[in-house]
Design a protein around this motif. Structure first.
Motif, PDB file in Angstrom:
ATOM      1  N   LEU A 121      15.101  44.982  80.620  1.00  0.00           N
ATOM      2  CA  LEU A 121      16.401  45.535  80.114  1.00  0.00           C
ATOM      3  C   LEU A 121      16.471  46.873  80.112  1.00  0.00           C
ATOM      4  O   LEU A 121      15.935  47.731  79.763  1.00  0.00           O
ATOM      5  N   PRO A 122      17.652  47.290  80.970  1.00  0.00           N
ATOM      6  CA  PRO A 122      18.010  48.790  81.358  1.00  0.00           C
ATOM      7  C   PRO A 122      18.279  49.405  79.900  1.00  0.00           C
ATOM      8  O   PRO A 122      18.670  48.942  79.024  1.00  0.00           O
ATOM      9  N   ARG A 123      17.735  50.707  79.997  1.00  0.00           N
ATOM     10  CA  ARG A 123      18.004  51.472  78.817  1.00  0.00           C
ATOM     11  C   ARG A 123      19.569  51.751  78.551  1.00  0.00           C
ATOM     12  O   ARG A 123      20.015  51.751  77.065  1.00  0.00           O
ATOM     13  N   LEU A 124      20.269  51.822  79.547  1.00  0.00           N
ATOM     14  CA  LEU A 124      21.737  52.121  79.413  1.00  0.00           C
ATOM     15  C   LEU A 124      22.444  50.878  78.791  1.00  0.00           C
ATOM     16  O   LEU A 124      23.226  51.143  77.818  1.00  0.00           O
ATOM     17  N   GLN A 125      21.801  49.490  79.144  1.00  0.00           N
ATOM     18  CA  GLN A 125      22.430  48.407  78.324  1.00  0.00           C
ATOM     19  C   GLN A 125      22.160  48.377  77.014  1.00  0.00           C
ATOM     20  O   GLN A 125      22.746  47.761  76.068  1.00  0.00           O
ATOM     21  N   TYR A 128      24.252  50.671  75.074  1.00  0.00           N
ATOM     22  CA  TYR A 128      25.821  50.255  74.770  1.00  0.00           C
ATOM     23  C   TYR A 128      25.678  49.098  73.736  1.00  0.00           C
ATOM     24  O   TYR A 128      26.449  49.215  72.942  1.00  0.00           O
ATOM     25  N   THR A 129      24.520  48.239  73.606  1.00  0.00           N
ATOM     26  CA  THR A 129      24.576  47.169  72.709  1.00  0.00           C
ATOM     27  C   THR A 129      24.321  47.613  71.441  1.00  0.00           C
ATOM     28  O   THR A 129      25.024  47.412  70.184  1.00  0.00           O
ATOM     29  N   SER A 130      23.524  48.640  71.188  1.00  0.00           N
ATOM     30  CA  SER A 130      23.230  49.324  69.764  1.00  0.00           C
ATOM     31  C   SER A 130      24.005  50.310  69.127  1.00  0.00           C
ATOM     32  O   SER A 130      24.185  50.402  68.083  1.00  0.00           O
ATOM     33  N   THR A 131      24.526  51.090  70.325  1.00  0.00           N
ATOM     34  CA  THR A 131      25.135  52.297  69.676  1.00  0.00           C
ATOM     35  C   THR A 131      26.522  52.398  70.320  1.00  0.00           C
ATOM     36  O   THR A 131      27.782  52.674  69.587  1.00  0.00           O
ATOM     37  N   LEU A 132      26.872  52.283  71.543  1.00  0.00           N
ATOM     38  CA  LEU A 132      28.224  52.538  72.362  1.00  0.00           C
ATOM     39  C   LEU A 132      29.317  51.520  71.945  1.00  0.00           C
ATOM     40  O   LEU A 132      30.306  51.911  71.232  1.00  0.00           O
ATOM     41  N   ALA A 133      28.763  50.051  71.847  1.00  0.00           N
ATOM     42  CA  ALA A 133      29.768  49.214  71.386  1.00  0.00           C
ATOM     43  C   ALA A 133      30.411  49.294  70.134  1.00  0.00           C
ATOM     44  O   ALA A 133      31.278  49.267  69.611  1.00  0.00           O
ATOM     45  N   PRO A 134      29.579  49.664  68.974  1.00  0.00           N
ATOM     46  CA  PRO A 134      30.191  49.887  67.695  1.00  0.00           C
ATOM     47  C   PRO A 134      30.904  51.013  67.529  1.00  0.00           C
ATOM     48  O   PRO A 134      32.009  51.046  66.913  1.00  0.00           O
ATOM     49  N   LEU A 343      33.354  54.872  79.941  1.00  0.00           N
ATOM     50  CA  LEU A 343      32.656  55.521  80.808  1.00  0.00           C
ATOM     51  C   LEU A 343      32.101  56.936  80.407  1.00  0.00           C
ATOM     52  O   LEU A 343      31.080  57.491  80.759  1.00  0.00           O
ATOM     53  N   SER A 344      33.002  57.633  79.700  1.00  0.00           N
ATOM     54  CA  SER A 344      32.731  58.869  78.906  1.00  0.00           C
ATOM     55  C   SER A 344      31.618  58.705  78.110  1.00  0.00           C
ATOM     56  O   SER A 344      30.769  59.700  78.081  1.00  0.00           O
ATOM     57  N   SER A 345      31.584  57.738  77.248  1.00  0.00           N
ATOM     58  CA  SER A 345      30.358  57.613  76.378  1.00  0.00           C
ATOM     59  C   SER A 345      29.218  57.276  76.956  1.00  0.00           C
ATOM     60  O   SER A 345      28.067  57.476  76.526  1.00  0.00           O
TER      61      SER A 345
END
Length: 356
Positions: A121-125, A128-134, A343-345
């Motif tokens: 499970l890549p760290r970037l993914q 995104y799931t835990s922080t960037l998407a919300p 992409l900025s996030s």
């Protein structure tokens, strides 16, 4: 006359009118009612169960249970059963939802479409799931109170100002500056948060002198080492003699399409390793989008040599043959603004005027 056409069964019944015919079910119900009110599981059963039920069959003895050995029985068999007797093979073709033989889901190892993985499970993914998407949902969400109508949509096609008689009954024009209509923007909800869809990395052989197989092999090896995906060769679609191009024969580019785990790993390497090491790097141009949520940027040969997979074996590649690569990031956003915010996030910088 009527008696001559009667069946033998009716004749026998007419000869014995005093005989009574009662079904076995009625006899059993009569005996059941006449029996005692106490219920015994061994002798008395429900009225819905026939008396010849298998529930009354005697259980096998202990000697039969202990002597039953299916493995030894299969070994003693002179002719073995075919392997397909115990192994399910999915059908080769899908014959519709009503066919009795249905293929297993793609997630099953027995499926012909099964793809193993993901193995990590890549760290970037995870970010995104835990922080960037919300965070993206909070930034892009527009609240419409219950009972309120949405804002009226603007006119997508351009009309005519009727300054000329030739404007009468003419069809509406397309948008200014592009031949196609832009994608419609839907209200932002938790179902359509912008996310990465795929990344296409390719290298175009621009000069006819560089179309030698050696340049093609080096470019393909570097793309495969950097992206972890085997590169494919793109050949010319048309024949142009001035550019020494032959249709379906001349190799024009190599590309690699990334999805899933490889996509996140490649983007994290670009953001965390390559871009910070580029000298005086301003970032990606703000007008690099296509208007439909897809952004592109390029990396020079000096930047391609900064990838860890290339840097550790830098002596294996000729310095003058290291290619420059173009990266196309495809997202599920419907406009460049949402894709640029995504992409900025993730850490990609942008410079210049932002064109939406």
């Amino acid at each position: 006359m009527a008696a001559s056409y009667a069946s033998p069964r009716l004749i026998s019944l007419s000869q014995k009118p005093t005989q009574k015919f009662v079904c076995l079910r009625c006899q059993w119900s009569t005996k059941r009612k006449a029996s005692t009110s106490t219920y015994n599981t061994e002798t008395d059963l429900s009225e819905d169960v026939v008396p010849d039920s298998s529930l009354l069959a005697p259980q096998p003895g202990q000697d039969i249970v202990t002597s039953w050995d299916p493995i030894q029985r299969s070994r003693n068999r002179k002719r073995q059963l075919p392997p397909s007797r115990y192994k399910f093979r999915p059908p080769r073709y899908y014959r519709g939802p009503l066919h009795p033989h249905q293929p297993p889901p793609p997630s099953s190892p027995n499926s012909r479409l099964f793809v193993p993985g993901p193995f990590s499970l890549p760290r970037l993914q995870q970010t995104y799931t835990s922080t960037l998407a919300p965070d993206l949902l909070s930034l892009l969400y527009t609240h419409h109170p219950p009972g309120t109508l949405p804002d009226p949509a603007g006119q997508r096609l351009r009309g005519w100002d009727n300054t000329s008689p030739y404007h009468k009954n003419r069809p509406l024009r397309g948008p200014r500056g592009r031949p196609t209509l832009p994608l419609m923007k839907r209200p932002m909800t938790f179902r359509n948060i912008p996310r990465l869809e795929k990344i296409v990395v390719h290298h175009v052989i621009r000069s006819p002198d560089d179309r030698d197989s050696s340049y093609l092999h080096v470019a393909g090896m570097i793309l495969q080492a950097v992206t972890n995906v085997r590169a494919t060769v793109c050949k010319a679609r048309h024949s142009i003699a001035n550019f020494k191009m032959a249709k379906d024969k001349t190799a024009m580019a190599v590309k690699a399409e990334l999805k899933g785990e490889d996509m996140y790993c490649f983007l994290s390497k670009v953001v965390d390793v390559v871009m910070p090491r580029i000298k005086e790097y301003r970032g990606v141009s703000g007008g690099s989008g296509d208007g439909s949520g897809n952004l592109a940027f390029g990396l020079q040969p000096s930047a391609v040599g900064m990838f860890p997979e290339v840097e550790v074996n830098y002596d294996m590649y000729p310095p003058k043959m290291i290619p420059s690569i173009d990266v196309m990031v495809c997202t599920t956003a419907t406009n460049d603004r949402d894709a640029r915010l995504l992409l900025s996030s993730m850490g990609i910088p942008f410079h210049g005027k932002h064109v939406n």
